[in-house]
Design an enzyme around this catalytic site. Structure first.
Site, mmCIF file in Angstrom:
data_model
loop_
_atom_site.group_PDB
_atom_site.id
_atom_site.type_symbol
_atom_site.label_atom_id
_atom_site.label_comp_id
_atom_site.label_asym_id
_atom_site.label_seq_id
_atom_site.Cartn_x
_atom_site.Cartn_y
_atom_site.Cartn_z
ATOM 1 C CE1 TYR A 1 -3.070 -2.973 0.172
ATOM 2 C CE2 TYR A 1 -4.061 -1.994 2.108
ATOM 3 C CZ TYR A 1 -4.057 -2.964 1.126
ATOM 4 O OH TYR A 1 -5.047 -3.908 1.108
ATOM 5 C CE LYS B 1 0.783 -17.641 -1.099
ATOM 6 N NZ LYS B 1 -0.040 -18.853 -1.057
ATOM 7 C CG ASP C 1 -2.640 -19.762 1.054
ATOM 8 O OD1 ASP C 1 -1.847 -19.585 1.998
ATOM 9 O OD2 ASP C 1 -2.305 -20.378 0.028
ATOM 10 C CG ASP D 1 -7.373 -3.863 3.780
ATOM 11 O OD1 ASP D 1 -8.407 -3.737 4.454
ATOM 12 O OD2 ASP D 1 -7.186 -3.269 2.695
ATOM 13 C CG ASP E 1 -13.189 -6.213 5.441
ATOM 14 O OD1 ASP E 1 -12.747 -5.427 6.297
ATOM 15 O OD2 ASP E 1 -13.915 -5.853 4.487
#
Ligand code: NAD
Length: 368
Positions: free
Chosen positions: A146, A196, A228, A252, A256
């Protein structure tokens, strides 16, 4: 009388509606403690762009600079409306990321909490929820994709291209790792490291530094898990998690999902902490689909006030009282529309109704 200056950035969509409920709670906290909150509203987000020509106007920057803490509502427009704002001035790029950069708010705390008694709000089966959901996501907030360099253009083949870089240095990883280990020490001493590293080299360095920092915390068990797989386990067995630490974009997305397993993003407050300044915001967006209807759940905004009381103003008891008041409203059989369908045995309340009941509950709780 202790006096705190607060910058209130109402934001867009449901922002002003849920901010109004947070202010009711702040007013009561001030009334029953030797504290004065000087509240000043600042323009921020899409409406700020339309009214002032900038989504993070200079006047708001000054207000935030001069405040002891910042309480921020969600910002943004729906997909079509967003196109009315130039790409670099759209709320996240023009306001949110600059806010985070300005105050270097690298440590983002996102609690994912649902007591057993409120498990009916969750879409997960009771046997999966067990004793309830209680975990915290620690998200690195000012690095990674980001905040990396961005480039767009036409390549040699004449095709439009985009390049965005994901960068972390070891100190950026070390400081968020310390926050995560300190949090784990205050809880169950288990830290899930979300990464990851089978694909991303940034995760290889992330893991190396995390393990180095872990040597200073021999009591904390580190459990590495691919991002994942973590997404799957959050649905299948959230009870295995207590503290989860991760880089910016993973946080992020997974937070959610945290809102999803609780039953609504409206249950997701957060704290964004920097070395000198902190701001507090719901984890969710501006919910344009329900804006202006007085049906948004203000729990996320009032919960952000609770986090501010504890983390910025050393008012842990009142913070606990605010959490307790919100849980009590639900425990009395009330529900906001995001959490239940009419006719499911609950009494539906709207945004302002929830705020009023929280204030009523809070009045009944002792200050210490
Ligand atoms: P969203 O989080 O606004 O909404 C997703 C879903 O959750 C919607 O159905 C919405 O009604 C519901 N929801 C969210 N908060 C709720 C609440 N308090 N009570 C009840 N229901 C709630 O995500 P989106 O629709 O993808 O994004 C809308 C805008 O918000 C976009 O412009 C996006 O860029 C922006 N956004 C801002 C932030 C931020 O300010 N930090 C974070 C995420 C998204």
């Amino acid at each position: 009388m202790t006096k705190y200056k607060l910058a209130l950035l109402d934001g867009d969509g449901i922002g002003p509606e849920i901010m109004a409920e947070a202010v009711k709670v702040l007013d009561l906290i001030a009334e029953r403690n030797a504290v004065e909150f000087e509240l000043s509203h600042g323009a921020f987000g899409a409406n700020a762009y339309f009214d002032h020509g900038h989504s993070f106007p200079e006047s708001t920057k000054k207000l935030c600079d001069e405040s002891d803490a910042i309480l921020k509502g969600p910002i943004g427009l729906n997909h079509e409306e967003s196109k009315k704002i130039p790409v670099d001035m759209q709320p996240e790029r023009g306001a949110l990321l600059p806010l985070r950069r300005r105050y270097n708010t690298f440590a983002n705390f996102r609690p994912v909490f649902l007591p057993k008694g409120l498990a009916h709000f969750s879409p997960l089966k009771p046997e999966i929820i067990g004793e309830g959901i209680d975990l915290i996501i620690i998200r690195e907030l000012v690095g990674g994709l980001y905040f990396g360099d961005k480039e767009t253009g036409i390549n040699e083949a004449g095709l439009r291209y985009v390049k965005e870089s994901l960068e972390y240095d070891e100190e950026q990883i070390r400081r968020i790792a310390r926050v995560a280990f300190d949090t784990a020490m205050r809880r169950k001493k288990v830290l899930h490291n979300i990464h990851k590293s089978n694909v991303l080299k940034s995760s290889v360095l992330w893991n190396e530094v995390l393990e180095e920092v872990g040597q200073d915390y021999p009591e904390v068990e580190i459990i590495p898990i691919l991002v994942d797989a973590a997404a799957t386990y959050l649905c299948l067995n959230p009870g295995q998690f207590d503290v989860m630490v991760m880089e910016n974009m993973f946080g992020d997305i997974l937070s959610d999902q945290g809102g999803g397993i609780l039953g609504s993003l409206g249950l997701m407050p957060s704290a964004c902490i920097g070395p000198d300044k902190a701001y507090y915001e719901p984890s969710h967006g501006s919910a344009p689909d329900i804006a202006g209807q007085n049906i948004a759940n203000p729990y996320s905004m009032i919960g952000s006030v609770a986090m501010m009381l504890e983390m910025s103003f050393d008012m842990a008891t009142e913070a606990k009282n605010v959490w307790h008041a919100m849980q009590s409203v639900f425990a009395r059989g009330y529900s906001t529309p995001d959490l239940s369908k009419p006719g499911s045995g609950v009494t539906m309340i709207d945004t302002s109704g929830f705020g009023d009941l929280v204030v009523e509950e809070l009045r009944q709780q002792p200050i210490s």
